[in-house]
Design a protein around this motif. Sequence first.
Motif, PDB file in Angstrom:
ATOM      1  N   LEU A  65       0.955  -1.319   0.062  1.00 28.49           N
ATOM      2  CA  LEU A  65      -0.068  -0.035   0.067  1.00 28.49           C
ATOM      3  C   LEU A  65       1.094   1.157   0.021  1.00 28.49           C
ATOM      4  N   SER A  66       1.859   1.216   0.575  1.00 27.94           N
ATOM      5  CA  SER A  66       2.931   2.619   0.627  1.00 27.94           C
ATOM      6  C   SER A  66       3.489   2.776  -0.536  1.00 27.94           C
ATOM      7  N   LEU A  67       3.860   1.572  -1.139  1.00 26.25           N
ATOM      8  CA  LEU A  67       4.456   1.560  -2.603  1.00 26.25           C
ATOM      9  C   LEU A  67       3.521   2.009  -3.523  1.00 26.25           C
ATOM     10  N   LEU A  68       2.220   1.597  -3.442  1.00 28.52           N
ATOM     11  CA  LEU A  68       1.193   2.069  -4.407  1.00 28.52           C
ATOM     12  C   LEU A  68       0.805   3.517  -4.077  1.00 28.52           C
ATOM     13  N   ILE A  69       0.772   4.227  -3.039  1.00 24.20           N
ATOM     14  CA  ILE A  69       0.538   5.459  -2.906  1.00 24.20           C
ATOM     15  C   ILE A  69       1.653   6.526  -3.150  1.00 24.20           C
ATOM     16  N   ALA A  70       2.830   6.023  -3.099  1.00 25.85           N
ATOM     17  CA  ALA A  70       3.947   6.627  -3.397  1.00 25.85           C
ATOM     18  C   ALA A  70       4.082   6.579  -4.840  1.00 25.85           C
ATOM     19  N   THR A  71       3.818   5.478  -5.590  1.00 27.59           N
ATOM     20  CA  THR A  71       3.783   5.723  -6.984  1.00 27.59           C
ATOM     21  C   THR A  71       2.632   6.488  -7.617  1.00 27.59           C
ATOM     22  N   VAL A  72       1.565   6.545  -7.213  1.00 29.42           N
ATOM     23  CA  VAL A  72       0.675   7.420  -7.513  1.00 29.42           C
ATOM     24  C   VAL A  72       0.936   8.943  -7.151  1.00 29.42           C
ATOM     25  N   ALA A  73       1.508   9.188  -6.224  1.00 29.30           N
ATOM     26  CA  ALA A  73       1.695  10.654  -5.902  1.00 29.30           C
ATOM     27  C   ALA A  73       3.089  10.938  -6.793  1.00 29.30           C
ATOM     28  N   ALA A  74       3.857  10.250  -7.025  1.00 29.61           N
ATOM     29  CA  ALA A  74       5.297  10.467  -7.924  1.00 29.61           C
ATOM     30  C   ALA A  74       4.686  10.581  -9.330  1.00 29.61           C
ATOM     31  N   MET A  75       3.880  10.028  -9.895  1.00 33.56           N
ATOM     32  CA  MET A  75       3.336  10.157 -11.143  1.00 33.56           C
ATOM     33  C   MET A  75       2.615  11.251 -11.366  1.00 33.56           C
ATOM     34  N   LEU A  76       1.699  11.485 -10.394  1.00 34.45           N
ATOM     35  CA  LEU A  76       1.167  13.151 -10.438  1.00 34.45           C
ATOM     36  C   LEU A  76       2.008  14.204 -10.407  1.00 34.45           C
ATOM     37  N   GLY A  77       2.966  14.192  -9.660  1.00 39.62           N
ATOM     38  CA  GLY A  77       4.013  15.157  -9.355  1.00 39.62           C
ATOM     39  C   GLY A  77       4.941  15.085 -10.533  1.00 39.62           C
ATOM     40  N   GLY A  78       5.134  14.031 -11.106  1.00 37.58           N
ATOM     41  CA  GLY A  78       6.118  14.151 -12.434  1.00 37.58           C
ATOM     42  C   GLY A  78       5.319  14.537 -13.614  1.00 37.58           C
ATOM     43  N   ALA A  79       3.968  14.530 -13.760  1.00 39.62           N
ATOM     44  CA  ALA A  79       3.024  14.855 -14.834  1.00 39.62           C
ATOM     45  C   ALA A  79       3.004  16.493 -14.778  1.00 39.62           C
ATOM     46  N   ILE A  80       2.980  16.892 -13.468  1.00 40.03           N
ATOM     47  CA  ILE A  80       2.781  18.375 -13.075  1.00 40.03           C
ATOM     48  C   ILE A  80       4.082  18.899 -13.406  1.00 40.03           C
ATOM     49  N   GLY A  81       5.346  18.293 -13.030  1.00 43.17           N
ATOM     50  CA  GLY A  81       6.454  18.794 -13.428  1.00 43.17           C
ATOM     51  C   GLY A  81       7.001  18.886 -14.815  1.00 43.17           C
ATOM     52  N   GLY A  82       6.437  17.780 -15.569  1.00 46.98           N
ATOM     53  CA  GLY A  82       7.052  17.765 -16.658  1.00 46.98           C
ATOM     54  C   GLY A  82       6.058  18.863 -17.539  1.00 46.98           C
ATOM     55  N   MET A  83       4.912  19.092 -17.237  1.00 40.59           N
ATOM     56  CA  MET A  83       3.937  20.099 -17.829  1.00 40.59           C
ATOM     57  C   MET A  83       4.667  21.377 -17.745  1.00 40.59           C
TER      58      MET A  83
ATOM     59  N   GLY B  30       8.750   9.985 -13.222  1.00 42.69           N
ATOM     60  CA  GLY B  30       8.303  10.418 -11.966  1.00 42.69           C
ATOM     61  C   GLY B  30       8.741   9.323 -10.826  1.00 42.69           C
ATOM     62  N   PRO B  31       8.361   8.432 -11.106  1.00 40.22           N
ATOM     63  CA  PRO B  31       8.390   7.119 -10.005  1.00 40.22           C
ATOM     64  C   PRO B  31       9.947   6.431 -10.032  1.00 40.22           C
ATOM     65  N   ALA B  32      10.575   6.687 -11.128  1.00 41.43           N
ATOM     66  CA  ALA B  32      11.868   6.292 -11.257  1.00 41.43           C
ATOM     67  C   ALA B  32      12.728   6.308  -9.979  1.00 41.43           C
ATOM     68  N   GLY B  33      12.585   7.624  -9.392  1.00 41.08           N
ATOM     69  CA  GLY B  33      13.527   7.880  -8.269  1.00 41.08           C
ATOM     70  C   GLY B  33      12.817   7.711  -6.772  1.00 41.08           C
ATOM     71  N   VAL B  34      11.431   7.490  -6.876  1.00 39.44           N
ATOM     72  CA  VAL B  34      10.710   7.323  -5.906  1.00 39.44           C
ATOM     73  C   VAL B  34      10.644   5.782  -5.255  1.00 39.44           C
ATOM     74  N   ILE B  35      10.229   4.834  -6.149  1.00 37.34           N
ATOM     75  CA  ILE B  35      10.007   3.356  -5.783  1.00 37.34           C
ATOM     76  C   ILE B  35      11.265   2.838  -5.192  1.00 37.34           C
TER      77      ILE B  35
END
Length: 83
Positions: free
Chosen positions: A24-42, A62-67
């Motif tokens: 669950l922690s990995l899933l929450i962190a991955t979703v947050a990293a994807m969202l943050g990476g998408a915003i940062g990329g934009m 985004g999740p490449a460094g977070v996972i």
Amino acid sequence: MLGVTSNFLSSFSSGEINISTVLLSLLIATVAAMLGGAIGGMLLAGKDIGYKFSATLGGLFGPAGVIPAVLLGLAVLNLFSNF
């Protein structure tokens, strides 16, 4: 089913580390990293390569460094909880 859910939520909120809380922690962190990476990329490359494409790339990278960081952090927490 309600008993399983309450046991899971109580173990997650108390900080007990088992396989379900790790996943669950990995899933929450991955979703947050994807969202943050998408915003940062934009924000970084939206005008240059297009907003959709930069959001896609940011969401993928985004999740490449977070996972690995989450897995390492959970391993260290598990190590410290044994002392």
